[in-house]
Every structure is written in C-alpha cells, then in structure tokens.
Design a protein around this motif. Structure first.
Motif, short mmCIF file in Angstrom:
data_model
loop_
_atom_site.label_atom_id
_atom_site.label_comp_id
_atom_site.label_asym_id
_atom_site.label_seq_id
_atom_site.Cartn_x
_atom_site.Cartn_y
_atom_site.Cartn_z
N SER A 155 0.86 -1.17 0.00
CA SER A 155 0.00 0.00 0.00
C SER A 155 0.90 1.22 0.00
CB SER A 155 -0.92 0.02 1.22
OG SER A 155 -1.78 1.14 1.16
N ILE A 156 0.83 2.00 -1.07
CA ILE A 156 1.66 3.20 -1.19
C ILE A 156 0.77 4.41 -0.96
CG2 ILE A 156 3.14 4.56 -2.71
CD1 ILE A 156 3.76 1.92 -4.23
N GLU A 157 1.11 5.20 0.06
CA GLU A 157 0.38 6.43 0.36
C GLU A 157 0.91 7.50 -0.59
OE1 GLU A 157 -0.67 9.28 4.16
OE2 GLU A 157 0.37 7.39 4.49
N ARG A 158 0.00 8.01 -1.44
CA ARG A 158 0.40 8.96 -2.48
C ARG A 158 -0.04 10.39 -2.15
NH1 ARG A 158 -1.57 6.22 -7.99
NH2 ARG A 158 -3.54 6.14 -6.87
N VAL A 173 -3.73 11.97 -4.00
CA VAL A 173 -4.61 11.01 -4.67
C VAL A 173 -4.76 9.78 -3.77
CG1 VAL A 173 -4.12 11.73 -7.04
CG2 VAL A 173 -2.71 10.00 -5.98
N ALA A 174 -5.64 8.88 -4.15
CA ALA A 174 -5.89 7.68 -3.36
C ALA A 174 -4.63 6.82 -3.22
CB ALA A 174 -6.99 6.86 -4.03
N ASN A 175 -4.56 6.10 -2.12
CA ASN A 175 -3.47 5.14 -1.93
C ASN A 175 -3.50 4.11 -3.05
OD1 ASN A 175 -2.97 6.48 0.43
ND2 ASN A 175 -3.65 4.83 1.76
N LEU A 176 -2.35 3.56 -3.37
CA LEU A 176 -2.23 2.54 -4.41
C LEU A 176 -1.96 1.20 -3.71
CD1 LEU A 176 -2.19 1.94 -7.41
CD2 LEU A 176 0.24 2.48 -7.42
N ASP A 177 -2.94 0.31 -3.74
CA ASP A 177 -2.85 -0.99 -3.10
C ASP A 177 -2.73 -2.08 -4.16
OD1 ASP A 177 -3.29 0.29 -0.65
OD2 ASP A 177 -5.46 0.01 -0.79
N PHE A 178 -1.83 -3.04 -3.95
CA PHE A 178 -1.67 -4.13 -4.91
C PHE A 178 -0.92 -5.29 -4.26
CE2 PHE A 178 1.89 -1.27 -5.30
CZ PHE A 178 3.00 -2.09 -5.39
N GLY A 203 5.62 2.02 -10.53
CA GLY A 203 6.80 2.83 -10.25
C GLY A 203 6.51 3.74 -9.07
N GLU A 204 7.50 3.93 -8.22
CA GLU A 204 7.35 4.78 -7.04
C GLU A 204 8.56 5.68 -6.90
OE1 GLU A 204 6.62 4.30 -2.22
OE2 GLU A 204 7.28 2.56 -3.37
N THR A 205 8.31 6.96 -6.75
CA THR A 205 9.37 7.91 -6.42
C THR A 205 9.08 8.47 -5.04
OG1 THR A 205 8.25 9.84 -7.37
CG2 THR A 205 9.67 8.57 -8.85
N GLY A 206 10.12 8.82 -4.32
CA GLY A 206 9.93 9.29 -2.96
C GLY A 206 9.61 8.15 -2.01
N ALA A 207 10.05 6.94 -2.34
CA ALA A 207 9.82 5.79 -1.48
C ALA A 207 10.43 6.06 -0.11
CB ALA A 207 10.45 4.54 -2.09
N GLN A 223 5.05 9.51 -4.82
CA GLN A 223 4.36 9.51 -6.10
C GLN A 223 4.47 8.09 -6.62
OE1 GLN A 223 6.10 12.42 -8.70
NE2 GLN A 223 4.85 14.05 -7.88
N ALA A 224 3.37 7.53 -7.07
CA ALA A 224 3.38 6.17 -7.61
C ALA A 224 2.28 6.05 -8.65
CB ALA A 224 3.17 5.14 -6.49
N GLN A 225 2.53 5.21 -9.63
CA GLN A 225 1.57 5.00 -10.71
C GLN A 225 1.76 3.59 -11.25
OE1 GLN A 225 -1.43 5.61 -11.98
NE2 GLN A 225 -0.87 7.77 -11.95
#
Length: 101
Positions: free
Chosen positions: A5-8, A11-16, A43-47, A53-55
């Motif tokens: 779960s990436i908190e962005r 925008v909404a969190n990205l869960d996968f 892809g995630e930047t600022g991990a 940021q993730a997409q």
C-alpha cells in the motif's frame, strides 16, 4: 508475493499484491519498481517517505517514460532501479537492453 500500500500525494493510496523487482541503491532507496500479481508494473518515487508519487502501467516502456517525466530525466537513482528491475524481469530487460545480432 506480498501486499503493498503506497500512500500517495493528493490522490488515493495505491494498493496491490506483487513483488519488488527493482530499487535504487543506498540505505534508503527513493525509487522502487514493482510487478503486480496480474503482470502490471508500478513505479514509485519518494519511497520511504510519508507521501510518495506512484503510478501503475501495463508495460516497462511506459513506466520508464513516466520516470523521465516525473523526475525530469533518467537520474542515477532511476537508472539504478531500472537496471535492478532488468535483472529480475524479462520485460524490463527487453525494454532497457538493446540487442544487436
């Protein structure tokens, strides 16, 4: 496979469900690349920061272009993560390595 779960930012969190296939070097990698259970790429930047940021994308080429647009170029950190992903994923290997017969 594990759940992520990436908190962005904004925008909404990205869960996968998937696996980490590449990341930048150093004690706290800022760039990460994942492959989802369904074969998509994230892809995630600022991990390792509170808001990243993730997409998600269908293929590595589009993800590499997103990194170029997000960071302004292929930085050393982004290149480290891409090269690491190319070692663990045939799609990234084909997208990042030029083959000549």
């Amino acid at each position: 496979m594990e759940d992520f779960s990436i908190e962005r930012t904004g925008v909404a969190n990205l869960d996968f469900t998937g696996e980490l296939i590449g990341q930048s070097t150093g004690p706290t990698p800022r760039i990460k690349i994942y492959r989802t259970k369904a074969g998509k790429y994230v892809g995630e930047t600022g991990a390792n920061q509170k808001m990243a940021q993730a997409q998600h994308f269908d293929n590595p080429v589009v993800l590499i272009n997103w990194f170029k647009n997000t960071t302004g170029s292929i930085t050393g950190e982004v290149e480290d993560a891409i090269e690491d992903a190319a070692k663990h994923d045939d799609g990234f290997k084909a997208a990042w390595n030029e083959h000549v017969d």
